[in-house]
Design a protein around this motif. Structure first.
Motif, short mmCIF file in Angstrom:
data_model
loop_
_atom_site.label_atom_id
_atom_site.label_comp_id
_atom_site.label_asym_id
_atom_site.label_seq_id
_atom_site.Cartn_x
_atom_site.Cartn_y
_atom_site.Cartn_z
N GLU A 18 13.01 80.64 63.03
CA GLU A 18 14.31 80.10 62.63
C GLU A 18 15.17 81.19 61.99
O GLU A 18 16.38 81.26 62.23
CB GLU A 18 14.14 78.93 61.66
N LEU A 19 14.54 82.04 61.18
CA LEU A 19 15.28 83.13 60.53
C LEU A 19 15.82 84.10 61.58
O LEU A 19 16.97 84.55 61.48
CB LEU A 19 14.40 83.86 59.52
N ALA A 20 15.02 84.40 62.59
CA ALA A 20 15.47 85.29 63.67
C ALA A 20 16.66 84.66 64.40
O ALA A 20 17.64 85.35 64.71
CB ALA A 20 14.33 85.58 64.63
N ALA A 21 16.59 83.36 64.67
CA ALA A 21 17.68 82.68 65.36
C ALA A 21 18.93 82.66 64.48
O ALA A 21 20.04 82.88 64.97
CB ALA A 21 17.27 81.25 65.73
N PHE A 22 18.75 82.41 63.19
CA PHE A 22 19.89 82.42 62.27
C PHE A 22 20.51 83.81 62.20
O PHE A 22 21.73 83.96 62.21
CB PHE A 22 19.45 81.97 60.87
N ARG A 23 19.68 84.84 62.13
CA ARG A 23 20.17 86.22 62.07
C ARG A 23 21.00 86.53 63.31
O ARG A 23 22.08 87.12 63.20
CB ARG A 23 18.99 87.18 61.95
N ASP A 24 20.53 86.13 64.48
CA ASP A 24 21.28 86.36 65.71
C ASP A 24 22.61 85.61 65.68
O ASP A 24 23.64 86.16 66.05
CB ASP A 24 20.46 85.92 66.93
N TRP A 25 22.55 84.34 65.25
CA TRP A 25 23.79 83.54 65.19
C TRP A 25 24.77 84.18 64.22
O TRP A 25 25.95 84.34 64.53
CB TRP A 25 23.49 82.11 64.72
N PHE A 26 24.30 84.59 63.03
CA PHE A 26 25.20 85.14 62.03
C PHE A 26 25.80 86.45 62.49
O PHE A 26 26.98 86.71 62.27
CB PHE A 26 24.50 85.31 60.68
N SER A 27 25.01 87.27 63.15
CA SER A 27 25.53 88.54 63.67
C SER A 27 26.66 88.30 64.67
O SER A 27 27.70 88.95 64.63
CB SER A 27 24.39 89.32 64.33
N THR A 28 26.45 87.34 65.56
CA THR A 28 27.48 86.99 66.54
C THR A 28 28.72 86.41 65.84
O THR A 28 29.85 86.76 66.17
CB THR A 28 26.93 85.97 67.56
N TYR A 29 28.50 85.54 64.87
CA TYR A 29 29.60 84.94 64.11
C TYR A 29 30.41 86.00 63.38
O TYR A 29 31.64 86.01 63.42
CB TYR A 29 29.03 83.93 63.11
#
Length: 66
Positions: A18-29
């Motif tokens: 979940e942290l990896a997915a959040f990190r990817d989402w936040f980077s894109t955001y």
């Protein structure tokens, strides 16, 4: 509790995946937010002075190839 504190606590509870997915989402955001700000600055002419200065430096030989 502030919103920031709530987000921090929620992030701390994320699993590794979940942290990896959040990190990817936040980077894109974050990248999209930055891009939108640059676009607004371009449209408003805010960067014209900097562009003119850079071109003048280039034309006068005050630049170097990277």
């Amino acid at each position: 509790m502030s919103t920031i504190e709530a987000i921090e606590e929620a992030v701390e509870r994320l699993s590794k995946n979940e942290l990896a997915a959040f990190r990817d989402w936040f980077s894109t955001y974050e990248a999209a937010t930055w891009d939108a700000q640059i676009e607004r600055d371009i449209v408003s002419g805010k960067l014209e002075g900097l562009a003119s200065e850079a071109l003048a430096d280039f034309r006068s030989g005050r630049t170097k190839e990277l």
